[in-house]
Design a protein around this motif. Structure first.
Motif, PDB file in Angstrom:
ATOM      1  N   GLY B  39     -30.675  -0.272  26.207  1.00 23.44           N
ATOM      2  CA  GLY B  39     -29.915   0.414  27.250  1.00 23.44           C
ATOM      3  C   GLY B  39     -30.827   1.232  28.129  1.00 23.44           C
ATOM      4  O   GLY B  39     -32.062   1.194  28.000  1.00 23.44           O
ATOM      5  N   ARG B  40     -30.221   1.984  29.031  1.00 25.98           N
ATOM      6  CA  ARG B  40     -30.979   2.787  29.976  1.00 25.98           C
ATOM      7  C   ARG B  40     -31.247   4.152  29.360  1.00 25.98           C
ATOM      8  O   ARG B  40     -30.315   4.883  29.014  1.00 25.98           O
ATOM      9  CB  ARG B  40     -30.200   2.933  31.287  1.00 25.98           C
ATOM     10  N   CYS B  41     -32.520   4.496  29.255  1.00 24.16           N
ATOM     11  CA  CYS B  41     -32.854   5.755  28.611  1.00 24.16           C
ATOM     12  C   CYS B  41     -34.088   6.380  29.237  1.00 24.16           C
ATOM     13  O   CYS B  41     -34.891   5.708  29.864  1.00 24.16           O
ATOM     14  CB  CYS B  41     -33.082   5.554  27.108  1.00 24.16           C
ATOM     15  N   ARG B  42     -34.191   7.695  29.081  1.00 21.42           N
ATOM     16  CA  ARG B  42     -35.421   8.419  29.391  1.00 21.42           C
ATOM     17  C   ARG B  42     -35.949   8.966  28.080  1.00 21.42           C
ATOM     18  O   ARG B  42     -35.179   9.179  27.136  1.00 21.42           O
ATOM     19  CB  ARG B  42     -35.169   9.541  30.401  1.00 21.42           C
ATOM     20  N   VAL B  43     -37.267   9.193  28.020  1.00 16.88           N
ATOM     21  CA  VAL B  43     -37.877   9.601  26.758  1.00 16.88           C
ATOM     22  C   VAL B  43     -38.812  10.775  26.985  1.00 16.88           C
ATOM     23  O   VAL B  43     -39.651  10.744  27.898  1.00 16.88           O
ATOM     24  CB  VAL B  43     -38.665   8.437  26.107  1.00 16.88           C
ATOM     25  N   GLY B  47     -45.812  16.939  21.104  1.00 22.40           N
ATOM     26  CA  GLY B  47     -46.460  17.063  19.799  1.00 22.40           C
ATOM     27  C   GLY B  47     -47.955  17.184  19.993  1.00 22.40           C
ATOM     28  O   GLY B  47     -48.413  18.083  20.683  1.00 22.40           O
ATOM     29  N   ARG B  48     -48.704  16.249  19.411  1.00 27.47           N
ATOM     30  CA  ARG B  48     -50.158  16.265  19.582  1.00 27.47           C
ATOM     31  C   ARG B  48     -50.487  16.203  21.066  1.00 27.47           C
ATOM     32  O   ARG B  48     -51.477  16.762  21.526  1.00 27.47           O
ATOM     33  CB  ARG B  48     -50.769  15.063  18.849  1.00 27.47           C
ATOM     34  N   ALA B  49     -49.650  15.508  21.819  1.00 27.69           N
ATOM     35  CA  ALA B  49     -49.743  15.526  23.268  1.00 27.69           C
ATOM     36  C   ALA B  49     -48.328  15.730  23.788  1.00 27.69           C
ATOM     37  O   ALA B  49     -47.472  16.265  23.080  1.00 27.69           O
ATOM     38  CB  ALA B  49     -50.361  14.226  23.794  1.00 27.69           C
ATOM     39  N   ARG B  50     -48.084  15.293  24.998  1.00 30.97           N
ATOM     40  CA  ARG B  50     -46.783  15.500  25.610  1.00 30.97           C
ATOM     41  C   ARG B  50     -46.604  14.384  26.629  1.00 30.97           C
ATOM     42  O   ARG B  50     -47.552  14.017  27.329  1.00 30.97           O
ATOM     43  CB  ARG B  50     -46.805  16.867  26.315  1.00 30.97           C
ATOM     44  N   SER B  51     -45.415  13.821  26.713  1.00 32.35           N
ATOM     45  CA  SER B  51     -45.213  12.744  27.685  1.00 32.35           C
ATOM     46  C   SER B  51     -43.777  12.701  28.175  1.00 32.35           C
ATOM     47  O   SER B  51     -42.862  13.181  27.496  1.00 32.35           O
ATOM     48  CB  SER B  51     -45.597  11.380  27.076  1.00 32.35           C
ATOM     49  N   GLU B  52     -43.643  12.108  29.358  1.00 25.40           N
ATOM     50  CA  GLU B  52     -42.323  11.918  29.954  1.00 25.40           C
ATOM     51  C   GLU B  52     -42.211  10.484  30.438  1.00 25.40           C
ATOM     52  O   GLU B  52     -43.104   9.977  31.125  1.00 25.40           O
ATOM     53  CB  GLU B  52     -42.104  12.877  31.141  1.00 25.40           C
ATOM     54  N   LEU B  53     -41.116   9.843  30.082  1.00 26.18           N
ATOM     55  CA  LEU B  53     -40.847   8.488  30.542  1.00 26.18           C
ATOM     56  C   LEU B  53     -39.520   8.497  31.284  1.00 26.18           C
ATOM     57  O   LEU B  53     -38.476   8.794  30.692  1.00 26.18           O
ATOM     58  CB  LEU B  53     -40.784   7.536  29.340  1.00 26.18           C
ATOM     59  N   PRO B  54     -39.548   8.198  32.595  1.00 24.21           N
ATOM     60  CA  PRO B  54     -38.302   8.234  33.385  1.00 24.21           C
ATOM     61  C   PRO B  54     -37.310   7.170  32.913  1.00 24.21           C
ATOM     62  O   PRO B  54     -37.683   6.244  32.184  1.00 24.21           O
ATOM     63  CB  PRO B  54     -38.775   7.935  34.815  1.00 24.21           C
ATOM     64  N   ALA B  55     -36.095   7.295  33.367  1.00 19.63           N
ATOM     65  CA  ALA B  55     -35.026   6.405  32.926  1.00 19.63           C
ATOM     66  C   ALA B  55     -35.317   4.948  33.270  1.00 19.63           C
ATOM     67  O   ALA B  55     -35.880   4.634  34.326  1.00 19.63           O
ATOM     68  CB  ALA B  55     -33.701   6.831  33.547  1.00 19.63           C
ATOM     69  N   ALA B 113     -32.905   9.871  25.489  1.00 21.47           N
ATOM     70  CA  ALA B 113     -31.578  10.165  26.069  1.00 21.47           C
ATOM     71  C   ALA B 113     -31.067   8.922  26.790  1.00 21.47           C
ATOM     72  O   ALA B 113     -31.632   8.513  27.809  1.00 21.47           O
ATOM     73  CB  ALA B 113     -31.675  11.351  27.016  1.00 21.47           C
ATOM     74  N   PHE B 114     -29.991   8.347  26.262  1.00 17.70           N
ATOM     75  CA  PHE B 114     -29.402   7.149  26.871  1.00 17.70           C
ATOM     76  C   PHE B 114     -28.326   7.547  27.874  1.00 17.70           C
ATOM     77  O   PHE B 114     -27.410   8.309  27.536  1.00 17.70           O
ATOM     78  CB  PHE B 114     -28.763   6.256  25.807  1.00 17.70           C
ATOM     79  N   ALA B 115     -28.435   7.020  29.090  1.00 14.80           N
ATOM     80  CA  ALA B 115     -27.319   7.135  30.042  1.00 14.80           C
ATOM     81  C   ALA B 115     -26.195   6.225  29.571  1.00 14.80           C
ATOM     82  O   ALA B 115     -25.024   6.589  29.617  1.00 14.80           O
ATOM     83  CB  ALA B 115     -27.779   6.757  31.443  1.00 14.80           C
ATOM     84  N   TYR B 116     -26.601   5.028  29.122  1.00 21.20           N
ATOM     85  CA  TYR B 116     -25.631   4.124  28.511  1.00 21.20           C
ATOM     86  C   TYR B 116     -26.364   3.166  27.593  1.00 21.20           C
ATOM     87  O   TYR B 116     -27.566   2.912  27.758  1.00 21.20           O
ATOM     88  CB  TYR B 116     -24.842   3.331  29.561  1.00 21.20           C
ATOM     89  N   VAL B 117     -25.631   2.659  26.629  1.00 24.24           N
ATOM     90  CA  VAL B 117     -26.172   1.653  25.718  1.00 24.24           C
ATOM     91  C   VAL B 117     -25.502   0.323  26.044  1.00 24.24           C
ATOM     92  O   VAL B 117     -24.269   0.223  26.020  1.00 24.24           O
ATOM     93  CB  VAL B 117     -25.922   2.042  24.242  1.00 24.24           C
ATOM     94  N   GLU B 118     -26.308  -0.671  26.356  1.00 22.07           N
ATOM     95  CA  GLU B 118     -25.756  -1.994  26.657  1.00 22.07           C
ATOM     96  C   GLU B 118     -25.373  -2.726  25.374  1.00 22.07           C
ATOM     97  O   GLU B 118     -24.372  -3.427  25.321  1.00 22.07           O
ATOM     98  CB  GLU B 118     -26.795  -2.832  27.424  1.00 22.07           C
ATOM     99  N   HIS B 119     -26.223  -2.550  24.382  1.00 22.30           N
ATOM    100  CA  HIS B 119     -26.058  -3.335  23.163  1.00 22.30           C
ATOM    101  C   HIS B 119     -26.704  -2.591  22.019  1.00 22.30           C
ATOM    102  O   HIS B 119     -27.823  -2.105  22.140  1.00 22.30           O
ATOM    103  CB  HIS B 119     -26.737  -4.710  23.343  1.00 22.30           C
ATOM    104  N   ILE B 120     -25.988  -2.504  20.925  1.00 19.59           N
ATOM    105  CA  ILE B 120     -26.570  -1.886  19.733  1.00 19.59           C
ATOM    106  C   ILE B 120     -26.330  -2.798  18.543  1.00 19.59           C
ATOM    107  O   ILE B 120     -25.249  -3.369  18.399  1.00 19.59           O
ATOM    108  CB  ILE B 120     -25.989  -0.471  19.481  1.00 19.59           C
ATOM    109  N   THR B 121     -27.359  -2.975  17.728  1.00 21.71           N
ATOM    110  CA  THR B 121     -27.228  -3.846  16.565  1.00 21.71           C
ATOM    111  C   THR B 121     -27.831  -3.176  15.345  1.00 21.71           C
ATOM    112  O   THR B 121     -28.729  -2.342  15.453  1.00 21.71           O
ATOM    113  CB  THR B 121     -27.961  -5.191  16.780  1.00 21.71           C
ATOM    114  N   ALA B 122     -27.334  -3.546  14.191  1.00 17.62           N
ATOM    115  CA  ALA B 122     -27.910  -3.092  12.920  1.00 17.62           C
ATOM    116  C   ALA B 122     -28.204  -4.316  12.083  1.00 17.62           C
ATOM    117  O   ALA B 122     -27.352  -5.194  11.922  1.00 17.62           O
ATOM    118  CB  ALA B 122     -26.941  -2.161  12.198  1.00 17.62           C
TER     119      ALA B 122
END
Lengths: 246, 246
Positions: B39-43, B47-55, B113-122
């Motif tokens: 799905g669509r997410c930002r991350v 911690g040891r470093a720091r990072s940002e991943l846009p949606a 952080a998901f704006a929405y989940v398209e598909h989730i499986t286990a």
DNA sequence: TACTGTATTTCGCTA
DNA sequence: TAGCGAAGTACAGTA
């Protein structure tokens, strides 16, 4: 005896026939989609090393750039894999579904043989990452180049990645008295290896400057005992510093 | 507006409500299953470093051992991750679905952080790997211990992982004339680093045996030019050999 | 837990 | 393409 779903960017098949899996894998990778296979498989790898993984349920991820990952329920690292750039092919070899990945230089083959596929999905995921990261060695370098006096009063950087017979020095410069200085940067705690690395560079610069005693400074947040001993033995210096993580 | 399927070892939801995702994630991980979120997410990582991943659309894999992987369509390595041992939690923070992973030593947080989940499986995947692998350094060691004359006529191994002030020597022994020998093994082509490593061990053994000149032998399939130069400069020797891959 | 070294390391950069 | 070093390296083994 399967079920199909097709949404915006999701294609999924439950217990597909091998033929269906083959079609989906080919189509999806061709459309630059990521393919997810869950089912019972065995894996053979041959290349830089060689490995065999007996049959079991696993998650296999095939990426459009050629990367393949075989994941179990444990560990961050895949149990088997193939890096990007490999060529992924698939076929039915009754009673198995074969997913094979080949790459050259080095020549490596990954063969995944599914007894059955429980679930296969294709996802349309982002290609580029656009990840911003802070706290790297590169940022530590920027900091020191901007404020060289923070390292030592009078230190003057002359070059980065300065080539020597032993390899590139992170920061090369002169101290207040004009003595050549090699600075090696590390973002984390360092051990013997980093000390050896700096020592190699200083030795190479010593050969370049027979008339001066080249100094070597290791910059890192902390050092292990053996690392510190090695620095001392080689007459190298240590300065405490870490990359900015604001 | 979603669709559910439940087979032997597969649970899947299409465009689930966040609440459903939370329930599935918790239940599945508790049952030692592997969870797949697309799905669509930002991350965000800190911690040891720091990072940002846009949606963007990505594949997120959560393992029952605490490992988390965020994959794009490119690369073998996840763009963000958390190693095994972390604690995975999830919650709805309207309008987002939050999957958060924390670990200590080092203290690190991964927030997806998901704006929405398209598909989730286990998926119910294998826990243990039972992978057999050939062509490792360990096997090269076995070979040499079994046929020490292959390394050098008269060489007699005395210990493996022999401790020195500089660290453990792969194989420690004596040559035909009784001189101490440190053997460093590498499964692949070696460069300056391996030469330095052997040099550290030989220096440490030299201090232990002031009356003898300790020899150092690097065993590897091949060496780079700089590696060879460094060996020569430090009076170290090289023997061509590689792990068996039969 | 910390330290040390291995890895089918991968990845990025440069000559 | 090969060489060299960085990495949020992960992972295993050991003290």
């Amino acid at each position: 005896m399967y079920q199909s779903c097709d949404r915006m960017s999701v294609t999924a098949l439950y217990r597909p026939a091998h033929r269906e899996s083959v079609d989906l894998i080919r189509t999806a990778l061709n459309e630059k989609k990521l393919v997810n296979l869950f089912g019972r498989c065995r894996v053979s790898y041959d290349g830089r090393a060689r490995s065999e993984l007996p049959a079991g349920n696993r998650l296999v991820v095939c990426k459009p750039d050629g990367a393949t990952l075989v994941h179990t329920a444990e560990g961050q690292e895949p149990v088997n894999w193939q890096p990007p750039g490999a060529t992924i092919s698939c076929r039915v070899a009754d009673p198995e579904l074969i997913v094979e990945s080949q790459r050259t230089s080095p020549q490596e083959t990954l063969l995944i043989a599914f007894a059955y596929v429980e679930h296969i999905t294709a996802y349309d995921v982002e290609m580029s990452a656009s990840l911003t990261i802070e706290g790297t060695e590169k940022q530590l370098k920027q900091t020191i180049l901007k404020h060289p006096e923070q390292l030592e009063s009078g230190f003057e950087p002359r070059a980065t990645e300065r080539e020597t017979a032993a390899g590139p020095v992170d920061i090369y410069g002169r101290d207040a008295s004009g003595t050549p200085v090699a600075v090696e940067l590390k973002r984390g705690r360092v051990g013997p290896e980093a000390a050896s690395q700096l020592s190699r560079y200083v030795d190479a610069l010593d050969a370049e400057f027979p008339q001066s005693d080249v100094r070597g400074i290791l910059v890192a947040p902390s050092v292990t005992d053996r690392g510190a001993n090695l620095l001392h033995k080689n007459n190298l210096e240590y300065q405490q510093a870490q990359p900015p993580t604001e």
